[in-house]
Design an enzyme around this catalytic site. Sequence first.
Site: not given
Length: 199
Positions: A14, A89, A128, A134, A146
């Site tokens: 996204k 969400r 990533r 993160r 998640r």
Amino acid sequence: MVNLILFGPPGSGKGTQAALLVEKYKLVHISTGDLFRFEMGNDTPLGQQAKAYIAKGELVPDEITIGMLRNKVHKHPDAEGFIFDGFPRTIPQAEALEQLMAEEGTDIHALLALQVDDAEIIGRIRLRGETSGRSDDNDEKIIQHRIDIYKNETTPVFDFFAREGKSQRIDGVGTVADIFERLSQKIDAITNKQLANGG
Ligand code: C5P
Ligand code: MG
């Protein structure tokens, strides 16, 4: 105005696609995840509130996220449109977004859902995580949590906008350029339809 929701599980691309789409369509990109990370980076009260949830891969309570989103939209009164990334969400967030768009005299025009299977997104998030810094990208249990939350709480948002004929699925696997092309075709069709209807 064209207001889009870029939808899909964590790691579905996204953010990558939104960055390209804002250039092409002159839209304002609002990523609630990025906003939370900015607040956490500056150790603001909002960042401190969000931190505990994000570290565990849980959703920040709706009222906090919705308030932050409203503030951000109000900072762009002259926007030609928005790309919402990572929001809504939950169903209450979807309802709040529709209400906000109505207050602004506009609407959500489409939800574009990137389709990527679990094995692929886990691989992408791990990759990533090597550079994102993160913590929620670097723990297998949190990544899985998640994904589970996405399936349980977030996928109903697809159905919410599908009832209004706004939800569309896009194959999210391939090169960044290929996926950008698929999204662009959908967005062009939406904007052409708007023009045909007199804007
Ligand atoms: O969108 P992104 O994956 O960057 O979001 C990172 C984290 O921020 C989520 O896992 C969640 O903890 C939090 N978040 C949220 N509600 C949103 C967007 C993000 O709780 N609408
Ligand atoms: Mg993102």
